[in-house]
Write an enzyme that holds these catalytic residues in place. Structure first.
Site, PDB file in Angstrom:
ATOM      1  CB  ILE A   1      41.314 -56.684 -31.583  1.00 44.33           C
ATOM      2  CG1 ILE A   1      41.127 -56.439 -30.080  1.00 44.33           C
ATOM      3  CG2 ILE A   1      41.348 -58.179 -31.867  1.00 44.33           C
ATOM      4  CD1 ILE A   1      39.784 -56.901 -29.566  1.00 44.33           C
TER       5      ILE A   1
ATOM      6  CB  ALA B   1      42.617 -54.640 -37.607  1.00 46.52           C
ATOM      7  CE  LYS B   2      35.532 -51.040 -37.059  1.00 45.64           C
ATOM      8  NZ  LYS B   2      35.296 -50.936 -38.510  1.00 45.64           N
ATOM      9  N   GLY B   3      39.842 -50.746 -33.902  1.00 47.52           N
ATOM     10  CA  GLY B   3      40.228 -50.065 -32.677  1.00 47.52           C
ATOM     11  C   GLY B   3      39.027 -49.364 -32.079  1.00 47.52           C
TER      12      GLY B   3
ATOM     13  CG  ASP C   1      34.342 -47.410 -37.396  1.00 45.86           C
ATOM     14  OD1 ASP C   1      33.212 -47.077 -36.978  1.00 45.86           O
ATOM     15  OD2 ASP C   1      34.597 -48.554 -37.780  1.00 45.86           O
TER      16      ASP C   1
END
Length: 1051
Positions: free
Chosen positions: A546, A597-599, A651
């Site tokens: 996202i 953003a991040k996955g 991360d």
């Protein structure tokens, strides 16, 4: 749920434009009608038969006069390959003959020769297995002999193959029937342990020589032609991440040979799934082989023939569909919606679509509804108690309303409809109509130059009657029996409507990926709409990505599960966790070009996290890099219509995977942006800028600590401090090395270290430099009141006399027991301080345990806990402000990757002989200065605003408002024409881009190299942050006018 489908939206592609392209190489390959393997001849067969005859007679179960005929029947009439007789012992063979005799007697008593059932097996998980059973060609056995044979071979021998422990497989179908009165054929499977060479060698071109990586038995049996075919497949697999599928037409026959190569561990249960696939199209296999190679490659070879007297499409057509759908099976071999051929079975493409829609529905059925919205309007979300109640209710709704099981039941709810999935059936069912609605948009466009003949999926779509969204919704509404079913099936339609591009029809892939327009997300659950989102589905994981702006960056997190219950929780909350992390990241990224953003990746239980990450990255790259290679990576239907670039970072669980992702992007063709695709790359090998080595995140945290000292006139040496996150971590170690306070407690994964007199600073620094946890602290350097409690300790007595029963429990709650002037969380689990336990940080007199809190660790405190502490006059700076140094460093790492050519990047950013270049060292200093500058500016802005309001608004709220105002102003500036003013643009960019980079490359060259969306984002972020930090969140239009007049000035 989102609004009902737009009635005006037509099916996007007309039938005439649908592609008939097959996924193979576009020149049909032919081979001679000769075996691909030499037929084994067991020279000792006759001698063995005589000995076996004696053994059978000696056991006495078969009348002596019948023994010769029974043994002869077994050896000559059944068509069993000589491999069996050569590999098995006399004892096993004689037992099998006796078992077959018993089966004959049983069939005779039933007066039905078709009841003659042969089911023989011998399994040794260390050395191999043999299976022999009756088998009807072209059918998947659902019960009785052979029903689980291939799935067990997958599970026991093939799925977990490694170069050190691999098994090869040969399987044959007997040419004739098992007896004069029974028409059944035999299927024989021989699994043997490979003896692979330990190390593969490569040719001068860097490709592997097949003979150097093969099992000696394979080399003995394979013909020269087979070796040549497999050699080419191996070379292709080495260059590719997905499966390689080649088709060969056998001259003078209708037989087709399918050869599939892939990397070991790339899929599971694939061999048995392939049988279901070709049986679906009424094909049967005469022979099948699975070969393993010590360079980590598996090759499956299938010899396929059409079933005689079948009404199925001819093999000349169906074989291309098998190829196309084998790629989907590779991604999802264990799809519950693709079952062995039967009335009501699904074609693989329709079944894969059903599975994808099932996953989508699990996450996006509207689970809260109007009742929750009404309750939210009544309660006050700013009240911590009310907020906690709302969160609990939201969690209950999400756990209990639409479970994965209840959604699956809806998909299977109408057997009278679900069984009609393909065109030869009379009634089109809802799921198939939804699939057609999806395919009419995303099936690739026609390319007549590369067509051989229409695939069956193309033919099926040509005969389907597409419905508009309104017609399809109306059909769903009239068919379902309740609102629950309506909502589930409506989610499929919403899925179709919001997929902008997908690799679903890509000939080769390792997982499915969908780029979604996020408009469907209900505002009640997701108040801030993302800019873009990706859904990735693999056989052993699912994941999301996202982002909240076009140019955005954030880490990719692996969410591991301890057990099945924990996995179910993680599965339900995966998207929400991803959304919240990305939203938080957008607050932190307030003064850099990239938005938040991040996955997230959720591996299945037992799956390899690294392998899941690699599939996730490769599937996302399918949607970022335009396909250029027919039959491998082809052009997709792209409704987004613009180039798209994502920036990934490390991360939880992915810190050591960033190098691979960058290099893989380069190998996939991202020649201009592979350097910036990931941050957190290794410094020496790929020119990354490691946060821990240069203390990037700690520098911003440090500015907040120093800011508090300066504003309040404090002396650091007199300040007592508690710290979570120990000397073994990035933030913890650098906080120790940069500070000179009186640290009274450090809590990390190894335990709790405390001393009210102050921990020995030199000993702490020793641990920090070695990057080892507090469990290694020299306890001789503690005062009489100091102690170290390790997580493995039990029944420990503290100097105060308190007994600690369990070290782990003590560690988990230790941050709530200590008192000090300053608390700096540098590690620990999210929400370690929340509304349920924050009261423990207030003593009986109402006095907080800490005067100042600088939240270095992400999400260590919940928003309600922060506000609760600020009400008690704690000076608190939240994570999105305090620990943004890391994102600033990563942003400038991205900039270097975009700005430098490949040659410049190698010369300036990658270490030579283990040492950085002068450019690299200077650039790192620029990054550090930028971090300190931004952190100090934001600190002063928050401090001034809090003072201006005389403390009436918490710093936590000011920080959030500052981030939101900055992000909103940046978005407005990106869409304005201010960037088009050349003097302003040059003035801003000369200050926004580090001087080292400008001096080396030149501003004009940078303008040519940096993508325009990135330039706009960089320009807008600098203008927005410097304006807000100077004038505050209430800066006026007049203030901005005066500020803008100075933009054209250069450094």
């Amino acid at each position: 749920m989102a609004a009902l489908p737009d009635a005006s939206r037509p099916a996007t592609n007309s039938l005439s434009t649908l592609s008939s392209r097959n996924p193979s190489d576009h020149s049909l390959q032919r081979v001679q009608n000769l075996p691909g393997y030499t037929t084994p001849v067991f020279k000792g067969k006759e001698e063995q038969r005589a000995l076996v005859e004696n053994d059978v007679a000696a056991k006495g179960f078969i009348p002596r006069e019948l023994v010769p005929s029974e043994v002869n029947w077994f050896y000559t009439n059944l068509g069993i390959d000589d491999t069996y007789f050569q590999n098995e012992s006399r004892e096993i063979i004689s037992d099998h003959i006796i078992a077959l005799f018993g089966a004959k007697i049983l069939a005779f008593t039933k007066r039905d020769p078709t009841k003659l059932v042969i089911d023989l097996e011998k399994i040794d998980e260390k050395t191999g297995a043999t299976f022999i059973h009756t088998s009807a060609p072209g059918l998947t056995t659902l019960e009785g002999p052979g029903a689980t044979c291939e799935s067990r071979i997958d599970e026991l021998f093939l799925d977990n193959s490694t170069p050190e422990n691999a098994f090869r497989l040969e399987t044959f179908r007997s040419a004739g029937s098992i007896s004069a009165t029974a028409s059944q054929q035999l299927r024989c499977y021989f699994v043997t342990k490979c003896k692979l060479p330990p190390k593969p060698t490569t040719t001068g071109e860097g490709t592997t020589d097949i003979r150097a990586v093969s099992d000696p038995i394979f080399l003995e049996k394979a013909t020269q032609n087979t070796l040549e075919i497999y050699q080419k497949v191996i070379w292709s697999v080495e260059k590719r991440h997905g499966p390689v599928i080649d088709l060969f037409e056998v001259e003078g026959s209708r037989e087709r040979r399918l050869v599939i190569g892939y990397r070991m561990g790339g899929t599971s249960r694939f061999f048995s799934a392939l049988s279901n696939l070709y049986h679906f199209y009424s094909l049967y296999s005469a022979r099948k082989y699975v070969e393993q190679f010590s360079n980590g490659i598996t090759i499956i070879s299938l010899y396929l023939n059409p079933l005689p007297n079948s009404n199925a499409p001819p093999i000349e057509h169906s074989i291309f569909q098998v190829m196309k759908e084998a790629s989907l099976l590779f991604c999802l071999p264990d799809n519950p919606y693709f079952l062995p051929k039967q009335v009501g079975g699904h074609a693989v493409q329709e079944a894969t679509y059903a599975y994808s829609g099932w996953i989508f529905a699990q996450h996006f059925c509207n689970r809260l509804g109007p009742a929750y919205l009404q309750l939210r309007n009544i309660l006050n979300e700013s009240d911590p108690a009310h907020a906690e109640v709302l969160n609990d209710i939201k969690r209950r709704f999400r756990e209990e309303t639409f479970t994965r099981e209840s959604i699956a039941q809806v998909i299977h709810a109408h057997p009278e409809l679900v069984r009609f999935f393909f065109t030869r059936c009379a009634i089109a069912d809802l799921i198939r109509l939804l699939y057609v609605n999806f395919a009419m948009t995303h099936y690739p466009s026609s390319d007549s130059a590369s067509q051989l003949m229409p695939t069956l999926s193309y033919q099926r779509l040509q005969t389907a009657q597409p419905l508009t969204d309104e017609e399809l919704y109306d059909k769903i509404r009239r068919t379902v029996s309740n609102k629950h079913e309506l909502q589930v099936l409506e989610s499929f339609l919403i899925f179709n409507k919001h997929v902008l591009k997908t690799n679903f029809y890509q000939p080769t892939k390792v997982a499915l990926s969908f780029r979604l327009a996020p408009d469907f997300l209900p505002e009640v659950e997701y108040p801030k709409k993302p800019y873009g989102m990706f859904l990735v589905i693999g056989n052993d994981f699912r994941g999301f990505h996202i982002r909240f702006r076009d140019v955005a960056r954030g880490g990719i997190r692996i969410v591991n599960s301890r057990n099945r219950e924990n996995y179910s929780i993680n599965q339900r909350m995966l998207f929400d966790e991803n959304y919240n992390l990305a939203s938080t990241q957008s607050l932190k990224n307030k003064d850099i070009p990239e938005g938040g953003a991040k996955g997230t990746i959720l591996p299945s239980l037992g799956a390899s996290p690294r392998r899941c990450f690699e599939k996730y990255v490769d599937a996302v790259l399918d949607l970022l890099i335009p396909g250029q290679t027919p039959g491998i990576k082809e052009k997709l239907v792209d409704l987004y219509g613009k180039p798209e670039l994502l920036f990934f970072g490390p991360d939880e669980g992915t810190a050591d995977m960033m190098d691979w992702a960058a290099l893989h992007a380069r190998s996939r063709g991202a020649e201009t942006w592979w350097k910036s695709f990931t941050t957190g790359k290794s410094a020496q090998l790929l020119g990354g800028v490691p946060h821990d080595t240069y203390g990037m995140t700690s520098l911003s945290i440090r500015q907040y600590v120093l800011g508090i000292y300066k504003q309040l006139g404090l002396q650091e040496k007199n300040i007592t401090k508690v710290q979570t996150g120990g000397p073994d971590g990035d933030l913890g170690s650098n906080e120790i090395l940069l500070s000179n306070d009186k640290t009274v407690a450090v809590i990390d994964g190894s335990g709790v270290l405390a001393d009210p007199a102050g921990l020995d600073r030199e000993e702490l620094r020793r641990l920090a430099k070695l990057r080892i946890p507090v469990g290694n602290f020299n306890t001789a350097k503690l005062s009489k009141d100091g102690y170290l409690v390790k997580v493995e300790d039990q029944d420990v007595k503290l100097p105060s006399g308190e007994i600690i029963l369990d070290g782990t429990d003590f560690r988990n709650a230790a941050h709530l027991r200590f008192k000090a002037d300053l608390f700096v969380p540098c590690g620990g689990r999210p929400e370690a301080v929340n509304i349920s336990n924050v009261a423990a940080l207030i003593d009986s007199d109402g006095k907080p345990h800490f005067k100042y809190v600088v939240e270095g660790a992400n999400l260590f405190l919940t928003q309600q806990a922060r506000l609760h502490l600020e009400k008690r006059r704690v000076v608190l700076f939240k994570d999105s402000s305090a620990n943004k140094g890391g994102v600033t460093s990563s942003s400038l790492e991205v900039l270097a990757g975009l700005a430098l050519s490949n040659d410049e990047y190698v010369d300036y950013m990658i270490f030579k002989d283990g040492k950085p270049s002068e450019f690299y060292q200077s650039y790192v200093k620029d990054i550090q200065a930028k971090i300190s500058e931004n952190a100090a500016a934001e600190f002063l802005c928050i401090w001034r605003e809090h003072s201006r309001l005389q403390g009436s608004k918490p710093r936590t709220t000011i920080s959030d408002e500052l981030s939101i105002t900055l992000n909103n102003l940046q978005a407005e500036l990106e869409s304005s024409d201010l960037f088009d003013d050349v003097p302003s643009r040059k003035g801003v960019m000369s200050r926004a881009i580090p001087k080292t980079l400008v001096d080396k490359v030149g501003l004009d060259t940078l303008f040519k190299r940096l993508p325009e969306p990135y330039q706009r984002a960089l320009f807008s972020s600098w203008v927005a942050s410097h304006f807000i930090y100077k004038y505050g969140v209430n800066g006026s239009s007049v203030d901005f006018f005066h500020f803008a007049r100075g933009l054209a000035a250069t450094k």
